[in-house]
Design a protein around this motif. Structure first.
Motif, PDB file in Angstrom:
ATOM      1  N   LEU A 127     -70.591  -1.238  16.556  1.00  0.00           N
ATOM      2  CA  LEU A 127     -70.931  -2.271  17.601  1.00  0.00           C
ATOM      3  C   LEU A 127     -70.542  -2.295  18.785  1.00  0.00           C
ATOM      4  O   LEU A 127     -71.550  -3.088  19.670  1.00  0.00           O
ATOM      5  N   MET A 128     -70.058  -1.688  19.382  1.00  0.00           N
ATOM      6  CA  MET A 128     -69.732  -1.034  20.503  1.00  0.00           C
ATOM      7  C   MET A 128     -69.855   0.554  20.108  1.00  0.00           C
ATOM      8  O   MET A 128     -69.371   0.531  19.867  1.00  0.00           O
ATOM      9  N   ALA A 129     -70.644   0.841  21.740  1.00  0.00           N
ATOM     10  CA  ALA A 129     -71.554   2.346  21.352  1.00  0.00           C
ATOM     11  C   ALA A 129     -69.778   3.338  22.157  1.00  0.00           C
ATOM     12  O   ALA A 129     -69.454   3.014  22.723  1.00  0.00           O
ATOM     13  N   ARG A 130     -70.203   3.886  20.793  1.00  0.00           N
ATOM     14  CA  ARG A 130     -68.836   5.361  21.623  1.00  0.00           C
ATOM     15  C   ARG A 130     -67.271   4.580  21.030  1.00  0.00           C
ATOM     16  O   ARG A 130     -65.900   5.128  22.005  1.00  0.00           O
TER      17      ARG A 130
ATOM     18  N   GLU B 164     -78.597  -4.351  13.503  1.00  0.00           N
ATOM     19  CA  GLU B 164     -77.831  -4.598  14.421  1.00  0.00           C
ATOM     20  C   GLU B 164     -78.168  -5.397  15.641  1.00  0.00           C
ATOM     21  O   GLU B 164     -77.341  -6.402  16.657  1.00  0.00           O
TER      22      GLU B 164
ATOM     23  N   ARG C 249     -76.530  -8.842  17.173  1.00  0.00           N
ATOM     24  CA  ARG C 249     -76.424  -9.346  18.876  1.00  0.00           C
ATOM     25  C   ARG C 249     -76.963 -11.045  18.619  1.00  0.00           C
ATOM     26  O   ARG C 249     -76.407 -11.470  19.835  1.00  0.00           O
TER      27      ARG C 249
ATOM     28  N   PRO D 234     -70.986 -11.177  18.605  1.00  0.00           N
ATOM     29  CA  PRO D 234     -69.722 -11.331  18.828  1.00  0.00           C
ATOM     30  C   PRO D 234     -68.125 -10.906  19.731  1.00  0.00           C
ATOM     31  O   PRO D 234     -68.788 -10.069  20.595  1.00  0.00           O
TER      32      PRO D 234
ATOM     33  N   ILE E  29     -66.407  -9.409  20.189  1.00  0.00           N
ATOM     34  CA  ILE E  29     -65.199  -8.306  19.672  1.00  0.00           C
ATOM     35  C   ILE E  29     -64.228  -7.385  20.858  1.00  0.00           C
ATOM     36  O   ILE E  29     -64.282  -8.280  21.889  1.00  0.00           O
TER      37      ILE E  29
ATOM     38  N   CYS F 115     -61.801  -6.989  23.602  1.00  0.00           N
ATOM     39  CA  CYS F 115     -61.829  -6.531  24.620  1.00  0.00           C
ATOM     40  C   CYS F 115     -60.756  -6.074  25.325  1.00  0.00           C
ATOM     41  O   CYS F 115     -60.527  -6.179  26.678  1.00  0.00           O
TER      42      CYS F 115
END
Lengths: 436, 162
Positions: A10-13, A412, A416, A420, A422, A424
C-alpha cells in the motif's frame, strides 16, 4: 495455473506496514486480507502512567498527517473526564485548527494520490509533469491549511499549542488576519477543485454502505452525536459519544496485528462521504451551490466519489475558516484567556471527533493525580478496514479477466478511495542503491 | 549567498528514527545564527518550493540500506529521486516523493543535500542505539562542514556568486 495470489504494497517501497493479499482459486475469490500496521496500539500502552498534560503532545506523534485529530479527541475526552467546558473562543479556534488539518490532508490526497487515478496517470508526479499548474493549485491549497496550523498550533506538522482546557497561547488578531488573502484565493480554488473532480469519469460500484459520522447543528468536527444511516439518507440510529464502545466492537483480524471495528458485526463506512451524506443540512451555502453547479446529488454511495466529498469538505473548511477569522476580529477586546485551569480527578472520559478520514474515538481512565491508567484509541482506518475488504470482495469477481498487474492496480484504486491511515510514525529513507 | 536551511527529520519515540531530530536540536547551538534549523516529523512540499537558485537545503534523516548502523551517507537530489512513487495513503509521502515533484515542477532544488545515518531499529518505544549514539558527533561535524561549504561556495561546486 488455477490459483492466483495478488499482493499489493500500500505504500510504495515500504513493506510490512500496509499490504493487501488476494487469493483467487479456479476463478473464485477465496480470500482478501488487508494488513495495516497501527501505531495507536503502541501509543495506548505508552500513555499509561503519563500525566494528562503530556497526552496532547504524545498523541500528536501518532501521525504526521492528522496530528490535530489525535489532539482534539484527546483533549475533549480528558476535559469530559474532568467535567470541564472550554470557552467559546477556544471552541471556535479548535474548529479553525481542524479546518486547517482538513484542508491540508484532503488537498494532499485529492491532488497527489486520487486525481491521477481518474486521469490515466500513474502518480502525482505524473500530474506534476502533465498538468503542472493544476498540481500547483493543489499544493497551494495544502499550504493554506498548513499556514492555519502554523499560526494556531505553532508549527504545521506537530502542533504544540494545544492543551487540556484550551491553548497554551492564543493568536493575535493580526496573525489570523494575515491568513485571509490566501483563504479568499483558496475559496475560489476549492470551487474549481470541486468542479474539476466532479467531471471525472468514475467506475460504478455501489456496495450499499452503512454510514457513520458525527452529526448535529453544525458540520461535524469537534462536536455532534454519533449518527448511523444504512441508506445514506435516514438517520436511523443515534447515540451519545459515551456509547461508542457499546455499538462499535473491535476484533482482532487473525492475519494482522490491526484491529477491525464492526457495527452489529458488519462493516460500516466513516470519513468524508459518511460526513457529507449525514450532514447535508449543515453544509455551508457556498458548498451546496458548488455541488449543485457541478451536478452532484447527495447521497454519494460509490467509493470513487470520495474525491468529490473530500473536495466539498475543502471548500466547507476554507469558507468556515474565513468566517471564524472574521468573527475573531469582531471580538474587538482581544483573545481572552488561553485556557481554563484544570482540576484532575479519578475519572473516565471519552470523545469522538472527525479526523479527515473519519471518526476518531479516544477513551482515557485517569487517577486522582490526572495520570493515565488506561487509554483506548480507535482510529478511522480500523473502522474502515472491514469496509475496504468488503468492497474488494464485491469488485474483484468482475475483473478476474485482468492480468495480475492490472488486477492489483484496480485493487489499489479502491483502497486509495479511503486514504487509509497507514502508520507514518516512522519516516526514514529506504534505499537499495547506496552512494559512498 | 542564498539561504541555508537544515531540517532534521524523525520521530523521538521511534528508536534511531530520532537521529535527525537529535542532530538538529544540537546543531542549533553549533551553526551560525543565520542558518535556519528545523526539527520535525515528516518532510513537506513547503521545504522545497519557492527556493532561489542559491538556496541550500540540507536534510538529516535516518537511512535503512542494510549497511552497518552508524554509517553516514551523503546524497544529492539524483540519489533520492527514483521510481516507485505509487501510494494508497497520503501517509507514505516522503522526501523522495517531494523531491521528485519539486524537480518536475521546475523548482530550484539542485542544491538539495541529505546527510543520512544508517539505523539499527526504528521500533516505537525503543531508545537510540549504541552505534547511532556513537556516530552522532561525526554526523554533526559533517553537517557543519556541509553548511560551511554551502555558505562559502554553494553545494556541488556551484558558487552562489557564480
Amino acid at each position: 495455473m488455477t490459483t492466483r495470489n495478488i499482493e499489493v504494497d500500500l505504500m510504495a517501497r515500504v513493506e510490512g506496514e500496509g499490504a493487501l493479499e488476494v487469493v483467487v482459486d479456479k476463478g473464485e475469490v477465496k480470500d482478501v486480507r488487508l494488513k495495516i500496521f497501527e501505531a495507536p496500539r503502541f501509543f495506548e500502552a505508552f500513555l499509561k502512567g503519563r500525566h494528562y498534560s503530556e497526552v496532547p503532545d504524545i498523541v500528536a506523534r501518532i501521525c504526521g498527517i492528522c496530528p490535530v485529530a489525535y489532539q482534539m479527541s484527546a483533549v475533549h475526552a480528558i476535559e469530559s473526564a474532568f467535567g470541564m467546558e472550554v470557552s467559546e473562543t477556544v471552541r471556535k479556534l479548535r474548529r479553525l485548527l481542524y479546518c486547517g488539518e482538513w484542508i491540508e490532508s484532503h488537498s494532499l490526497h485529492v491532488y497527489m494520490l486520487h486525481a491521477p487515478d481518474f486521469l490515466g496517470l500513474d502518480s502525482g508526479l505524473e500530474l506534476a509533469r502533465s498538468e503542472p499548474e493544476i498540481l500547483r493549485r493543489g499544493l497551494r491549497l495544502k499550504k493554506v491549511g498548513d499556514r492555519i496550523l502554523t499560526v494556531l498550533g505553532g508549527r504545521a506538522v506537530h502542533p504544540v499549542s494545544v492543551c487540556i482546557g484550551g491553548f497554551t497561547r492564543l493568536p493575535q488578531t493580526n496573525e489570523l488576519r494575515s491568513l485571509l488573502d490566501e483563504l479568499h484565493w483558496a475559496r475560489e480554488a476549492a470551487k474549481e477543485t470541486l468542479a474539476w473532480v466532479a467531471g471525472f469519469e468514475m467506475p460504478d460500484l455501489s456496495p450499499g454502505y452503512t454510514f457513520a459520522a458525527l452529526s448535529g447543528n453544525v458540520y461535524p468536527m469537534n462536536e455532534g452525536a454519533i449518527t448511523v444511516s444504512r441508506d445514506g439518507t435516514a438517520h436511523d440510529m443515534s447515540c451519545a459519544s459515551d456509547g461508542f464502545e457499546g455499538h462499535f466492537k473491535e476484533r482482532q483480524a487473525p492475519y494482522s496485528t490491526a484491529m477491525q471495528c464492526l457495527l452489529d458485526e458488519k462493516p460500516y463506512l466513516v470519513g468524508p462521504m459518511a460526513r457529507l451524506n449525514l450532514n447535508a443540512a449543515s453544509l455551508r451555502p457556498v458548498v451546496r451551490e458548488a455541488l449543485a453547479e457541478a451536478g452532484v446529488e447527495l447521497p454519494l454511495v460509490n467509493p470513487y466519489h470520495a474525491i468529490i466529498a473530500r473536495s466539498a469538505e475543502v471548500l466547507q473548511a476554507v469558507d468556515e475558516a474565513i468566517e471564524l477569522i472574521e468573527d475573531y476580529e469582531g471580538l474587538g477586546t482581544g483573545p481572552g484567556e488561553p485556557y481554563r485551569p484544570v482540576t484532575p480527578k479519578e475519572s473516565v472520559g471519552t470523545a469522538v471527533t472527525e479526523a479527515p478520514r473519519g471518526m476518531l474515538y479516544h477513551r482515557y481512565a485517569l487517577d486522582a493525580d490526572g495520570r493515565v491508567v488506561e487509554a483506548n484509541i480507535v482510529p478511522p482506518t480500523s473502522q474502515n478496514q472491514a469496509r475496504m475488504e468488503a468492497d474488494l470482495w464485491q469488485m474483484i469477481p468482475s475483473i478476474l479477466s485482468l492480468s495480475d498487474e492490472a488486477l492489483a492496480a484496480a485493487c489499489e484504486r479502491v483502497i486509495r478511495c479511503y486514504d487509509p491511515c497507514i502508520s507514518c510514525a516512522t519516516h526514514f529513507l529506504r534505499l537499495k542503491r547506496v552512494a559512498a | 549567498m542564498g539561504r541555508v536551511r537544515v531540517i532534521g527529520l524523525g520521530n523521538m519515540l521511534a528508536g534511531d528514527d530520532a537521529v535527525g531530530l537529535i542532530a538538529a536540536r544540537q546543531l542549533r547551538d553549533l551553526l551560525p545564527a543565520d542558518v535556519e534549523v528545523q526539527a520535525r516529523e515528516v518532510p513537506d512540499w513547503d521545504d522545497l518550493q519557492g527556493l532561489s537558485g542559491d538556496d541550500v537545503v540540507i536534510f538529516i534523516d535516518a537511512v535503512d540500506s542494510g549497511a552497518m548502523p552508524g554509517t553516514i551517507f551523503e546524497f544529492n537530489l539524483g540519489d533520492v529521486i527514483g521510481a516507485g512513487l505509487r501510494h494508497c495513503s497520503s501517509h507514505g509521502l516522503g522526501l523522495e516523493h517531494w523531491a521528485s515533484v519539486a524537480e518536475a515542477l521546475g523548482e530550484h532544488v539542485s542544491h538539495l543535500m541529505i546527510l543520512g545515518m544508517e539505523i539499527a531499529s526504528a521500533e516505537l518505544g525503543d531508545g537510540v542505539s549504541e552505534p547511532v549514539t556513537a556516530a552522532l558527533p561525526e554526523l554533526l561535524q559533517r553537517v557543519e562542514q556541509a553548511v560551511a561549504k554551502a555558505r562559502d561556495e554553494g553545494l556541488n561546486g556551484k558558487g552562489s556568486h557564480a
